[in-house]
Scaffold this motif. Structure first.
Motif, PDB file in Angstrom:
ATOM      1  N   PRO A  44       0.826  -1.208   0.000  1.00 38.11           N
ATOM      2  CA  PRO A  44       0.000   0.000   0.000  1.00 38.11           C
ATOM      3  C   PRO A  44       0.861   1.259   0.000  1.00 38.11           C
ATOM      4  CG  PRO A  44       0.106  -0.896   2.212  1.00 38.11           C
ATOM      5  CD  PRO A  44       0.879  -1.848   1.324  1.00 38.11           C
ATOM      6  N   LEU A  45       0.218   2.400  -0.141  1.00 39.57           N
ATOM      7  CA  LEU A  45       0.914   3.689  -0.194  1.00 39.57           C
ATOM      8  C   LEU A  45       1.789   3.916   1.036  1.00 39.57           C
ATOM      9  CD1 LEU A  45       1.105   6.359  -1.849  1.00 39.57           C
ATOM     10  CD2 LEU A  45      -0.743   7.245  -0.415  1.00 39.57           C
ATOM     11  N   SER A  46       1.350   3.439   2.190  1.00 41.89           N
ATOM     12  CA  SER A  46       2.080   3.683   3.449  1.00 41.89           C
ATOM     13  C   SER A  46       3.471   3.054   3.454  1.00 41.89           C
ATOM     14  CB  SER A  46       1.280   3.144   4.636  1.00 41.89           C
ATOM     15  OG  SER A  46       1.020   1.762   4.458  1.00 41.89           O
ATOM     16  N   GLU A  47       3.733   2.095   2.551  1.00 38.44           N
ATOM     17  CA  GLU A  47       5.013   1.380   2.573  1.00 38.44           C
ATOM     18  C   GLU A  47       5.976   1.757   1.445  1.00 38.44           C
ATOM     19  OE1 GLU A  47       4.496  -2.881   2.968  1.00 38.44           O
ATOM     20  OE2 GLU A  47       2.784  -2.605   4.321  1.00 38.44           O
ATOM     21  N   VAL A  48       5.585   2.705   0.592  1.00 37.55           N
ATOM     22  CA  VAL A  48       6.463   3.035  -0.543  1.00 37.55           C
ATOM     23  C   VAL A  48       7.695   3.792  -0.072  1.00 37.55           C
ATOM     24  CG1 VAL A  48       4.559   3.078  -2.201  1.00 37.55           C
ATOM     25  CG2 VAL A  48       5.287   5.219  -1.109  1.00 37.55           C
ATOM     26  N   LYS A  49       8.762   3.710  -0.887  1.00 43.81           N
ATOM     27  CA  LYS A  49      10.014   4.403  -0.590  1.00 43.81           C
ATOM     28  C   LYS A  49      10.391   5.313  -1.762  1.00 43.81           C
ATOM     29  CE  LYS A  49      12.054   0.913   2.473  1.00 43.81           C
ATOM     30  NZ  LYS A  49      10.881   0.053   2.644  1.00 43.81           N
ATOM     31  N   LEU A  50      11.271   6.244  -1.503  1.00 44.42           N
ATOM     32  CA  LEU A  50      11.734   7.168  -2.547  1.00 44.42           C
ATOM     33  C   LEU A  50      12.588   6.441  -3.577  1.00 44.42           C
ATOM     34  CD1 LEU A  50      12.818  10.278  -0.426  1.00 44.42           C
ATOM     35  CD2 LEU A  50      10.750  10.064  -1.798  1.00 44.42           C
ATOM     36  N   ASP A  51      12.486   6.910  -4.834  1.00 47.13           N
ATOM     37  CA  ASP A  51      13.381   6.494  -5.923  1.00 47.13           C
ATOM     38  C   ASP A  51      13.406   5.000  -6.203  1.00 47.13           C
ATOM     39  OD1 ASP A  51      14.234   9.099  -6.524  1.00 47.13           O
ATOM     40  OD2 ASP A  51      15.588   9.074  -4.810  1.00 47.13           O
ATOM     41  N   VAL A  52      12.303   4.324  -5.923  1.00 52.28           N
ATOM     42  CA  VAL A  52      12.155   2.917  -6.306  1.00 52.28           C
ATOM     43  C   VAL A  52      11.175   2.878  -7.474  1.00 52.28           C
ATOM     44  CG1 VAL A  52      11.309   0.637  -5.578  1.00 52.28           C
ATOM     45  CG2 VAL A  52      12.568   2.075  -3.955  1.00 52.28           C
ATOM     46  N   ASN A  53      11.482   2.086  -8.489  1.00 51.32           N
ATOM     47  CA  ASN A  53      10.582   1.991  -9.648  1.00 51.32           C
ATOM     48  C   ASN A  53       9.441   1.023  -9.318  1.00 51.32           C
ATOM     49  OD1 ASN A  53      10.144   3.066 -12.199  1.00 51.32           O
ATOM     50  ND2 ASN A  53      11.008   1.293 -13.242  1.00 51.32           N
ATOM     51  N   VAL A  59       6.115   4.184 -11.942  1.00 54.37           N
ATOM     52  CA  VAL A  59       6.396   5.502 -11.369  1.00 54.37           C
ATOM     53  C   VAL A  59       7.480   5.385 -10.300  1.00 54.37           C
ATOM     54  CG1 VAL A  59       4.026   6.333 -11.739  1.00 54.37           C
ATOM     55  CG2 VAL A  59       4.653   5.320  -9.534  1.00 54.37           C
ATOM     56  N   LYS A  60       8.060   6.531  -9.975  1.00 54.98           N
ATOM     57  CA  LYS A  60       8.948   6.641  -8.814  1.00 54.98           C
ATOM     58  C   LYS A  60       8.416   7.753  -7.919  1.00 54.98           C
ATOM     59  CE  LYS A  60      13.392   5.180 -10.774  1.00 54.98           C
ATOM     60  NZ  LYS A  60      14.715   5.604 -11.244  1.00 54.98           N
ATOM     61  N   PHE A  61       8.549   7.581  -6.618  1.00 55.11           N
ATOM     62  CA  PHE A  61       8.166   8.650  -5.692  1.00 55.11           C
ATOM     63  C   PHE A  61       9.346   9.588  -5.501  1.00 55.11           C
ATOM     64  CE2 PHE A  61       4.817   5.695  -4.871  1.00 55.11           C
ATOM     65  CZ  PHE A  61       3.731   6.501  -4.534  1.00 55.11           C
ATOM     66  N   THR A  62       9.071  10.883  -5.659  1.00 56.00           N
ATOM     67  CA  THR A  62      10.100  11.909  -5.472  1.00 56.00           C
ATOM     68  C   THR A  62       9.934  12.594  -4.122  1.00 56.00           C
ATOM     69  OG1 THR A  62       8.665  13.487  -6.602  1.00 56.00           O
ATOM     70  CG2 THR A  62      10.308  12.355  -7.943  1.00 56.00           C
ATOM     71  N   SER A  63       8.760  12.390  -3.496  1.00 53.29           N
ATOM     72  CA  SER A  63       8.473  12.975  -2.188  1.00 53.29           C
ATOM     73  C   SER A  63       7.434  12.095  -1.496  1.00 53.29           C
ATOM     74  CB  SER A  63       7.930  14.401  -2.364  1.00 53.29           C
ATOM     75  OG  SER A  63       7.266  14.836  -1.196  1.00 53.29           O
ATOM     76  N   LEU A  64       7.552  11.972  -0.166  1.00 52.98           N
ATOM     77  CA  LEU A  64       6.571  11.201   0.612  1.00 52.98           C
ATOM     78  C   LEU A  64       5.725  12.108   1.500  1.00 52.98           C
ATOM     79  CD1 LEU A  64       8.769   8.121   1.681  1.00 52.98           C
ATOM     80  CD2 LEU A  64       7.376   8.418  -0.382  1.00 52.98           C
ATOM     81  N   GLU A  65       6.079  13.374   1.586  1.00 52.13           N
ATOM     82  CA  GLU A  65       5.282  14.346   2.352  1.00 52.13           C
ATOM     83  C   GLU A  65       5.222  15.648   1.588  1.00 52.13           C
ATOM     84  OE1 GLU A  65       6.664  14.879   6.363  1.00 52.13           O
ATOM     85  OE2 GLU A  65       6.612  12.747   6.816  1.00 52.13           O
ATOM     86  N   PRO A  66       4.294  15.844   0.690  1.00 52.68           N
ATOM     87  CA  PRO A  66       3.225  14.923   0.296  1.00 52.68           C
ATOM     88  C   PRO A  66       3.745  13.878  -0.702  1.00 52.68           C
ATOM     89  CG  PRO A  66       3.049  16.940  -0.971  1.00 52.68           C
ATOM     90  CD  PRO A  66       4.205  17.135  -0.023  1.00 52.68           C
ATOM     91  N   TYR A  67       2.840  12.992  -1.103  1.00 55.99           N
ATOM     92  CA  TYR A  67       3.213  11.943  -2.055  1.00 55.99           C
ATOM     93  C   TYR A  67       3.233  12.508  -3.471  1.00 55.99           C
ATOM     94  CZ  TYR A  67       2.768   8.444   1.618  1.00 55.99           C
ATOM     95  OH  TYR A  67       2.942   7.702   2.756  1.00 55.99           O
ATOM     96  N   ARG A  68       4.462  12.679  -3.986  1.00 51.12           N
ATOM     97  CA  ARG A  68       4.620  13.154  -5.369  1.00 51.12           C
ATOM     98  C   ARG A  68       5.377  12.101  -6.168  1.00 51.12           C
ATOM     99  NH1 ARG A  68       5.924  18.447  -3.068  1.00 51.12           N
ATOM    100  NH2 ARG A  68       4.134  19.839  -3.323  1.00 51.12           N
ATOM    101  N   ILE A  69       5.055  12.030  -7.460  1.00 56.67           N
ATOM    102  CA  ILE A  69       5.631  10.993  -8.313  1.00 56.67           C
ATOM    103  C   ILE A  69       6.179  11.558  -9.613  1.00 56.67           C
ATOM    104  CG2 ILE A  69       4.124   9.151  -7.430  1.00 56.67           C
ATOM    105  CD1 ILE A  69       2.385   9.553  -9.988  1.00 56.67           C
ATOM    106  N   LYS A  70       6.980  10.739 -10.280  1.00 56.54           N
ATOM    107  CA  LYS A  70       7.347  10.949 -11.686  1.00 56.54           C
ATOM    108  C   LYS A  70       6.980   9.674 -12.431  1.00 56.54           C
ATOM    109  CE  LYS A  70      11.317  14.102 -11.504  1.00 56.54           C
ATOM    110  NZ  LYS A  70      12.759  14.223 -11.808  1.00 56.54           N
ATOM    111  N   ILE A  71       6.461   9.821 -13.632  1.00 51.50           N
ATOM    112  CA  ILE A  71       6.150   8.650 -14.462  1.00 51.50           C
ATOM    113  C   ILE A  71       7.462   8.178 -15.087  1.00 51.50           C
ATOM    114  CG2 ILE A  71       4.768   7.786 -16.386  1.00 51.50           C
ATOM    115  CD1 ILE A  71       3.020  10.411 -15.901  1.00 51.50           C
ATOM    116  N   THR A  72       7.763   6.884 -14.945  1.00 49.22           N
ATOM    117  CA  THR A  72       9.039   6.385 -15.464  1.00 49.22           C
ATOM    118  C   THR A  72       8.877   5.519 -16.708  1.00 49.22           C
ATOM    119  OG1 THR A  72       8.911   4.556 -13.897  1.00 49.22           O
ATOM    120  CG2 THR A  72      10.218   6.456 -13.242  1.00 49.22           C
ATOM    121  N   GLY A  73       7.663   5.067 -17.003  1.00 48.58           N
ATOM    122  CA  GLY A  73       7.481   4.267 -18.221  1.00 48.58           C
ATOM    123  C   GLY A  73       6.334   3.286 -18.115  1.00 48.58           C
TER     124      GLY A  73
END
Length: 502
Positions: free
Chosen positions: A322-331, A351-365
């Protein structure tokens, strides 16, 4: 004089939503848990809900245990039954709309169910939020003194059982309130025309004399439209046609390969670009600040999110978190549960998470759009970054591209074959190729290892495509306009061979 007043009223109304956005920014996990509980409760008496024991599910771990991860092939039989008129299969309210996916990962069309709740509480809500976030960041915005130019797809009717299908953009336009036509262009009738070339001309004719203040659409197709506007008007740039243009809301494909061409067409330093992340399956994220390349994950649209680390990705057999367990910069591959009746559905994006507070992402493919024939794990994010830097170094701009593998045999080593259509070609293709290769090596250690002394991979082979090649390929395959996209990366040579033939 009414226009500034109308602009102020609409801006005030949209800004009110900011307080609700702040709520999920403050309590993201609570909001997501509430979304999941509501979805399960709402669908407990559907066929899918009864099959998977929704009445006994009280928490996320029980949900993950009861409901397997799904791909389109898993749920297609239920969707086909729904298209033939059966209801209450995976969602309790009547579903008559189906978004026909362009299916970039395989040739077969997908028909994604779109419920009234998804239209109202996801797509329409997201459209308002897109404007809300932009207006909150730009106090002097004058969007509503003019019109927004929307570029969407066509709508076709599936006539047998009174259900309808088309591009998602067409479904949204079909369901817009009548007053929406006053704030956008072209008019609904034109926006839904099915023949792309005819529609393109009609949109140009309808909009060149309007006061257009914003653009909304996929970058590749919007470029075609903007070039046609300049051809028709004889102007040098788009601001000579629409001087009050202030923002372009874009999504669907990575914007980096097109950025320089847009800057050339719209030479305005303060012009804004706002990225959105939406698909047939739902609206997921929106750029929430000026000049950012991160997208805020929107958590209260009736979509519950899960994520699969790509290192452990095994399609439906994967373990999601779930969202609560994601980490930064993992695809991560995204898994969604939605108010359109998709349950733990793999949408195929990463996607990769670039921030966890708040939850922001980048689309990676895409989960299927990568090249890993030789263990190089080349993803779209790598390709786009390399193209961007190679173009900058050689003063080139591109229109489209695709990449496929060159397979090894007894006499030759492997490699990557690129077909690139340039808007402005580099003067020195050798330098461009070397730059591209160097950037890939610097950002992808697996690629670098395979390229070491040409041990496994040779230098990339690049074809300079003739003008209009990708357009002709899309035309040949019935994919002109709307949300259709050129396949970028593939482990097979199908697209490369087709394009080389053309």
């Amino acid at each position: 004089m009414a226009f500034p007043f109308i602009n102020s009223i609409i801006s005030w109304f949209l800004k009110k939503r900011k307080h609700q956005i702040e709520l999920f920014l403050k309590y993201p996990i609570d909001v997501q848990q509430e979304v999941l509980s509501k979805l399960i409760f709402t669908a407990k008496n559907t066929e899918f809900g009864q099959t998977h024991g929704f009445t006994s599910i009280t928490n996320y771990s029980e949900f993950a245990k009861n409901v397997p991860i799904q791909k389109y092939e898993s749920i297609e039989p239920l969707i086909e039954r729904c298209r033939k008129g059966e209801q209450n299969l995976f969602w309790p309210t009547k579903i008559k709309w189906f978004a026909k996916s362009s299916g970039t990962t395989n040739a077969k069309s997908k028909f994604i169910p779109v419920s009234d709740e998804a239209i109202e509480n996801c797509h329409f809500k997201a459209g308002k939020d897109m404007l809300c976030l932009y207006i909150n960041n730009n106090e002097n915005a004058k969007l509503f003194t003019g019109k927004g130019l929307r570029l969407g797809g066509s709508s076709d009717m599936y006539q047998d059982n009174n259900t309808y299908f088309g591009d998602l953009s067409a479904i949204i336009i079909e369901n817009m309130p009548f007053w929406a036509d006053y704030s956008s262009a072209p008019k609904q009738q034109t926006a839904l025309m099915s023949e792309w070339q005819t529609k393109l001309e009609a949109i140009v004719d309808e909009t060149i004399n309007e006061n257009i203040t914003s653009l909304v659409g996929v970058p590749s197709w919007m470029l075609v439209l903007l070039h046609r506007v300049l051809e028709k008007t004889g102007k040098n740039n788009i601001l000579e046609v629409w001087p009050n243009l202030e923002v372009y809301f874009h999504g669907g494909v990575n914007f980096n390969p097109y950025r320089e061409e847009y800057k050339r067409l719209i030479p305005k330093k303060e012009f804004k670009y706002y990225e959105t992340y939406n698909a047939s399956e739902g609206f997921f994220a929106i750029q929430d600040s000026n000049n950012s390349d991160e997208l805020l994950l929107m958590l209260d649209y009736g979509i519950f999110y899960e994520f699969i680390p790509m290192k452990h990705y095994d399609e439906e057999n994967s373990i999601a978190i779930p969202l609560s367990e994601v980490k930064l910069d993992v695809n991560y591959a995204i898994v969604i549960t939605t108010n359109g009746g998709l349950w733990r559905y793999l949408i195929g994006d990463t996607v990769k998470f670039t921030s966890l507070e708040p939850y922001r992402i980048k689309i990676t493919g895409r989960t299927k759009h990568f090249i890993n024939v030789f263990g190089e794990e080349l993803i779209i994010e790598n390709a786009e970054e390399a193209l961007k830097k190679a173009c900058k170094k050689t003063n080139a701009t591109i229109t489209d591209y695709t990449v496929g593998p060159i397979f090894m045999n007894e006499t030759k080593k492997g490699g990557h074959e690129w077909i690139i259509e340039f808007k402005k070609a580099p003067e020195n293709m050798t330098l461009f190729t070397e730059m591209l290769d160097d950037v890939l090596k610097s950002i992808n250690s697996d690629y670098e290892a395979k390229r070491y002394e040409n041990m496994t991979l040779l230098m990339p082979k690049i074809h300079k495509a003739r003008k209009g090649l990708f357009y002709d390929w899309l035309d040949k395959n019935g994919k002109l306009g709307g949300q259709h996209k050129v396949p970028r990366l593939s482990n097979k040579r199908d697209f490369i061979e087709e394009l080389l033939e053309l």
